[in-house]
Design a protein around this motif. Structure first.
Motif, PDB file in Angstrom:
ATOM      1  N   GLY A   1       0.594  -1.216   0.533  1.00  0.00           N
ATOM      2  CA  GLY A   1       0.136  -0.396   0.015  1.00  0.00           C
ATOM      3  C   GLY A   1       0.992   1.306   0.229  1.00  0.00           C
ATOM      4  O   GLY A   1       0.617   1.948  -0.276  1.00  0.00           O
TER       5      GLY A   1
ATOM      6  N   ILE B   1       3.383   1.700  -4.083  1.00  0.00           N
ATOM      7  CA  ILE B   1       1.873   1.707  -4.891  1.00  0.00           C
ATOM      8  C   ILE B   1       1.035   3.277  -4.101  1.00  0.00           C
ATOM      9  O   ILE B   1       0.110   3.718  -5.505  1.00  0.00           O
ATOM     10  CB  ILE B   1       1.245   1.092  -5.656  1.00  0.00           C
ATOM     11  CG1 ILE B   1       0.662   0.350  -4.396  1.00  0.00           C
ATOM     12  CG2 ILE B   1       1.642  -0.256  -5.414  1.00  0.00           C
ATOM     13  CD1 ILE B   1      -1.197  -1.035  -5.060  1.00  0.00           C
TER      14      ILE B   1
ATOM     15  N   ASN C   1      -2.184   2.725  -2.305  1.00  0.00           N
ATOM     16  CA  ASN C   1      -2.747   3.477  -2.452  1.00  0.00           C
ATOM     17  C   ASN C   1      -3.086   2.586  -0.922  1.00  0.00           C
ATOM     18  O   ASN C   1      -3.100   2.259   0.452  1.00  0.00           O
ATOM     19  CB  ASN C   1      -3.182   2.000  -3.007  1.00  0.00           C
ATOM     20  CG  ASN C   1      -4.980   1.461  -2.918  1.00  0.00           C
ATOM     21  OD1 ASN C   1      -5.649   2.386  -2.408  1.00  0.00           O
ATOM     22  ND2 ASN C   1      -5.103   0.257  -3.730  1.00  0.00           N
ATOM     23  N   ILE C   2      -4.404   4.113  -0.201  1.00  0.00           N
ATOM     24  CA  ILE C   2      -4.813   4.362   0.762  1.00  0.00           C
ATOM     25  C   ILE C   2      -5.354   2.915   1.745  1.00  0.00           C
ATOM     26  O   ILE C   2      -5.181   2.978   3.171  1.00  0.00           O
ATOM     27  CB  ILE C   2      -5.206   5.590   1.163  1.00  0.00           C
ATOM     28  CG1 ILE C   2      -5.140   6.272   2.631  1.00  0.00           C
ATOM     29  CG2 ILE C   2      -6.334   5.462   0.720  1.00  0.00           C
ATOM     30  CD1 ILE C   2      -3.520   5.452   3.765  1.00  0.00           C
ATOM     31  N   TYR C   3      -5.944   2.700   1.013  1.00  0.00           N
ATOM     32  CA  TYR C   3      -7.115   1.807   1.021  1.00  0.00           C
ATOM     33  C   TYR C   3      -6.450   0.360   1.284  1.00  0.00           C
ATOM     34  O   TYR C   3      -6.988  -0.931   2.384  1.00  0.00           O
ATOM     35  CB  TYR C   3      -8.479   1.257   0.170  1.00  0.00           C
ATOM     36  CG  TYR C   3      -9.246   2.610  -0.168  1.00  0.00           C
ATOM     37  CD1 TYR C   3      -9.898   2.775   0.679  1.00  0.00           C
ATOM     38  CD2 TYR C   3      -8.964   2.723  -1.194  1.00  0.00           C
ATOM     39  CE1 TYR C   3     -10.609   3.802  -0.238  1.00  0.00           C
ATOM     40  CE2 TYR C   3      -9.844   3.990  -2.179  1.00  0.00           C
ATOM     41  CZ  TYR C   3     -10.844   4.304  -1.356  1.00  0.00           C
ATOM     42  OH  TYR C   3     -11.249   5.308  -1.263  1.00  0.00           O
ATOM     43  N   LEU C   4      -5.670  -0.373   0.908  1.00  0.00           N
ATOM     44  CA  LEU C   4      -4.607  -1.296   1.693  1.00  0.00           C
ATOM     45  C   LEU C   4      -3.919  -1.484   2.803  1.00  0.00           C
ATOM     46  O   LEU C   4      -3.408  -2.127   3.784  1.00  0.00           O
ATOM     47  CB  LEU C   4      -3.296  -1.785   0.270  1.00  0.00           C
ATOM     48  CG  LEU C   4      -4.200  -1.851  -1.058  1.00  0.00           C
ATOM     49  CD1 LEU C   4      -2.296  -2.455  -1.735  1.00  0.00           C
ATOM     50  CD2 LEU C   4      -4.661  -3.593  -0.782  1.00  0.00           C
TER      51      LEU C   4
END
Length: 114
Positions: free
Chosen positions: A24, A27, A29-32
């Motif tokens: 996360g 890459i 990606n805050i959701y990960l």
């Protein structure tokens, strides 16, 4: 639940959570990262319930492992060294981020879309 099985589940979960937050962060990606944090919040109560048996969970049968003062001293020195290295890396990354924010002003945290 069997303590060895619980230990194996906790080790696998720990690896999965670590992989989630690293991927996360890499890459972006805050959701990960949030998913990793939520899984971590679900694991904390399990560890709290079995806090008296943590040595048996992670080390196996306590009768097989012989531990003396030398082993504890080595573990303490290793933990101190690990903490020192972690703090040094954190400070280094913070200095790099602060130094690069003038080079890349378009990546200011307050201008980032949510």
């Amino acid at each position: 639940m069997n303590l060895q099985r619980l230990g194996m589940i906790l080790k696998i979960t720990s690896g999965f959570v670590t992989a989630l937050w690293v991927v996360g962060l890499v890459i972006g990606n805050i959701y990960l990262v949030l998913l990793a944090f939520i899984i971590l919040l679900m694991v904390i109560p399990v560890i709290y319930v079995y806090r008296d048996n943590l040595k048996e969970i992670f080390q196996g049968d306590p009768t097989v492992i012989v531990e003396d003062e030398r082993t504890q001293l080595i573990n303490e020195k290793a933990a101190t060294m690990t903490l020192g290295i972690s703090v040094a890396v954190l400070i280094y990354v913070a200095v790099v981020v602060i130094a690069l924010r003038n080079s890349y002003p378009q990546y200011k945290p307050w201008d980032m879309p949510c």
